[in-house]
Design a protein around this motif. Sequence first.
Motif, mmCIF file in Angstrom:
data_model
loop_
_atom_site.group_PDB
_atom_site.id
_atom_site.type_symbol
_atom_site.label_atom_id
_atom_site.label_comp_id
_atom_site.label_asym_id
_atom_site.label_seq_id
_atom_site.Cartn_x
_atom_site.Cartn_y
_atom_site.Cartn_z
ATOM 1 N N LEU A 320 40.372 -116.351 -5.840
ATOM 2 C CA LEU A 320 40.612 -115.714 -4.778
ATOM 3 C C LEU A 320 41.120 -114.462 -5.025
ATOM 4 N N LEU A 321 40.629 -113.293 -4.247
ATOM 5 C CA LEU A 321 40.898 -111.902 -4.735
ATOM 6 C C LEU A 321 41.879 -111.315 -3.493
ATOM 7 N N GLY A 322 43.128 -110.950 -3.808
ATOM 8 C CA GLY A 322 43.971 -110.146 -2.860
ATOM 9 C C GLY A 322 44.791 -111.353 -2.244
ATOM 10 N N VAL A 323 45.771 -111.586 -2.517
ATOM 11 C CA VAL A 323 46.868 -112.472 -1.964
ATOM 12 C C VAL A 323 47.864 -112.116 -1.325
ATOM 13 N N THR A 324 47.894 -110.874 -0.923
ATOM 14 C CA THR A 324 49.172 -110.033 -0.253
ATOM 15 C C THR A 324 48.696 -110.064 1.164
ATOM 16 N N TYR A 325 49.657 -109.861 2.270
ATOM 17 C CA TYR A 325 49.422 -109.777 3.586
ATOM 18 C C TYR A 325 48.760 -108.673 3.937
ATOM 19 N N LYS A 326 48.906 -107.778 3.472
ATOM 20 C CA LYS A 326 48.103 -106.122 3.622
ATOM 21 C C LYS A 326 47.728 -105.222 2.348
ATOM 22 N N PRO A 327 46.692 -104.669 2.705
ATOM 23 C CA PRO A 327 46.208 -103.954 1.424
ATOM 24 C C PRO A 327 47.119 -102.905 1.047
ATOM 25 N N ASP A 328 46.613 -102.884 -0.551
ATOM 26 C CA ASP A 328 47.558 -101.962 -1.261
ATOM 27 C C ASP A 328 49.098 -101.981 -1.262
ATOM 28 N N LEU A 329 49.506 -103.477 -1.038
ATOM 29 C CA LEU A 329 50.888 -103.801 -1.015
ATOM 30 C C LEU A 329 51.109 -104.743 -1.942
ATOM 31 N N ALA A 330 52.299 -105.131 -2.493
ATOM 32 C CA ALA A 330 52.787 -106.272 -3.124
ATOM 33 C C ALA A 330 53.180 -107.430 -2.314
ATOM 34 N N ASP A 331 53.543 -107.044 -0.866
ATOM 35 C CA ASP A 331 54.230 -107.908 -0.177
ATOM 36 C C ASP A 331 53.357 -109.204 0.108
ATOM 37 N N GLN A 332 53.916 -110.341 0.149
ATOM 38 C CA GLN A 332 53.126 -111.751 0.459
ATOM 39 C C GLN A 332 53.645 -112.234 1.492
ATOM 40 N N GLU A 333 54.522 -111.738 2.383
ATOM 41 C CA GLU A 333 55.159 -112.328 3.664
ATOM 42 C C GLU A 333 53.952 -112.999 4.285
ATOM 43 N N SER A 334 54.195 -114.315 4.604
ATOM 44 C CA SER A 334 53.281 -115.075 5.516
ATOM 45 C C SER A 334 51.810 -114.889 5.176
ATOM 46 N N THR A 384 33.877 -116.781 -5.027
ATOM 47 C CA THR A 384 34.705 -115.620 -5.024
ATOM 48 C C THR A 384 34.967 -115.295 -3.527
ATOM 49 N N VAL A 385 36.339 -115.520 -3.390
ATOM 50 C CA VAL A 385 36.550 -115.022 -1.644
ATOM 51 C C VAL A 385 37.576 -113.993 -1.758
ATOM 52 N N LEU A 386 37.120 -112.939 -1.016
ATOM 53 C CA LEU A 386 37.823 -111.687 -0.943
ATOM 54 C C LEU A 386 38.952 -112.136 0.398
ATOM 55 N N LEU A 387 40.233 -112.116 0.119
ATOM 56 C CA LEU A 387 41.250 -112.386 1.222
ATOM 57 C C LEU A 387 41.695 -111.269 1.373
ATOM 58 N N GLN A 388 41.857 -109.912 0.724
ATOM 59 C CA GLN A 388 42.432 -108.944 0.945
ATOM 60 C C GLN A 388 41.939 -107.765 0.258
ATOM 61 N N LEU A 406 32.235 -114.780 -0.765
ATOM 62 C CA LEU A 406 32.714 -114.674 0.846
ATOM 63 C C LEU A 406 33.607 -113.496 1.088
ATOM 64 N N ASP A 407 33.397 -112.691 2.113
ATOM 65 C CA ASP A 407 34.161 -111.540 2.337
ATOM 66 C C ASP A 407 34.830 -111.715 3.896
ATOM 67 N N THR A 408 35.884 -112.172 3.537
ATOM 68 C CA THR A 408 36.739 -112.531 5.101
ATOM 69 C C THR A 408 37.395 -110.996 5.551
ATOM 70 N N ARG A 409 37.286 -110.109 5.003
ATOM 71 C CA ARG A 409 37.525 -108.693 5.547
ATOM 72 C C ARG A 409 36.708 -107.812 6.024
ATOM 73 N N GLY A 410 35.171 -108.260 5.919
ATOM 74 C CA GLY A 410 34.017 -107.591 6.361
ATOM 75 C C GLY A 410 34.118 -106.169 5.681
ATOM 76 N N ALA A 411 34.813 -106.198 4.510
ATOM 77 C CA ALA A 411 34.670 -104.852 3.792
ATOM 78 C C ALA A 411 33.477 -104.415 2.842
ATOM 79 N N THR A 412 32.704 -105.532 2.483
ATOM 80 C CA THR A 412 31.472 -105.380 1.619
ATOM 81 C C THR A 412 30.243 -104.666 2.412
ATOM 82 N N PRO A 413 29.560 -104.104 1.827
ATOM 83 C CA PRO A 413 28.095 -103.537 2.177
ATOM 84 C C PRO A 413 27.437 -104.663 3.157
ATOM 85 N N ALA A 414 26.930 -104.219 4.255
ATOM 86 C CA ALA A 414 26.069 -105.400 4.830
ATOM 87 C C ALA A 414 24.995 -105.759 3.902
ATOM 88 N N GLY A 415 24.971 -107.280 4.047
ATOM 89 C CA GLY A 415 23.953 -107.966 3.119
ATOM 90 C C GLY A 415 24.241 -108.262 1.906
#
Length: 420
Positions: A320-334, A384-388, A406-415
């Motif tokens: 799992l990649l990125g376990v915080t609730y928002k990018p570039d922050l350490a906050d894991q709230e919810s 590998t699952v991109l969560l954040q 699996l990119d759950t944020r639509g951040a990877t290049p198309a395809g």
Amino acid sequence: MPADLAVIGLGHLGLPLAQAAVTAGVQTVGYDTDPRACTELSAGRTPVEGSLTASDIRRMLSGGFRTTTNPAELGRVRTAVICAPTPLGADRTLDLTAVGDAARALAARLRPHTTVLLESAVPPGTTENYLLPLLEEGSGLRAGRDFHLACSPSRLDPGNRTHVYANTPKVIGGLTPACTESAAAFYGRLTDKVVRARGPREAEMTKVLETNFRHVNIALVNEMAVLCHDLGVDLWDVIRCAETKPFGFQPFRPGPGVGGHGAPVDPGYLPYRSRTPGHPLRMVSLAQEINDRMPQYVIQRCATLLNEHGKSVRGARVLLLGVTYKPDLADQESSPAREIASRLMDMGAQIGYHDPHVLDWRVRELPVPRADSLYEAASSADLTVLLQHHRTYDLQGLAVKAQLLLDTRGATPAGAAHRL
């Protein structure tokens, strides 16, 4: 030395307010009942993940900011701002316990002509029906006559470098016109624009509308994500096209769930039931239901992808990649990451994680192995699952290294990866 301002509650709301006040030259004292928070701050460290940096705290201290656990300090200021947390309870209503504790501590020391402000996220009616009686009973003073009382809900967006405290308009609703003007005079020192609401309820409801607007629109695109996947439509391309419309559309993007401190609020369910019509906001309830389903949908997609590649979830190595609730922050709230990890563990998967901002992560009080080398971990993981999407991630390179992404944020290049 007496301070001009007391910030009550040194968490996600209170610290940025204190920072803005110190920057504006306001003598500020921070009050908190937690000695650890005060000790950390006095030592130049932040006690709250994802809030201010250590350098921010050090600059505040050099600007005269100090902390205290002594409530007597609250009786020596001109302005007191309640920034107590209001977490979501089991019944999905906001817990006002900390607000009540702050009000009682302040009321016992409240002096005439003090301006009392409420920034905590609260249901409409809280300032007048809950806070006001506590302040009046504890002080023997009359709100609107002996002291000023107003609500100005926080509009913080952690990590946003464009819209900061100084250039974000502040909505203020006072108990009386004089209360509003006293609050406006204070906030006018900290921000470029003050917006006067008709009263406290309008100010409180502004926060409800803003928060629910976000949740309802995220729910819409989350439903669209599921539908588009089933139809073989690229939702991310649909959003790219739709956001070119110069009117009537604002882009929101789907994700694995909704995190953060802004919980959706349904004013149909309030602590003051006798004073409210009790009509629930069905749209908000439905949006919450949809957003709550997204972690399970991510699990479903994980299982399907593994199955399509001849693997079972049981025994699979999942990173799992990125376990915080928002990018570039350490906050894991919810953050949805913990629920997703928990469900995968229940299905027998071997979980690991990587996050540049989180060095230790636990699920069910158990430590989750942290990948030291991102590329090596991705190449050895079955999925590998991109969560954040943190800025430090090279997603193109990651897509090449990962066996299955699996990119759950639509951040990877198309395809380059499977997208939500």
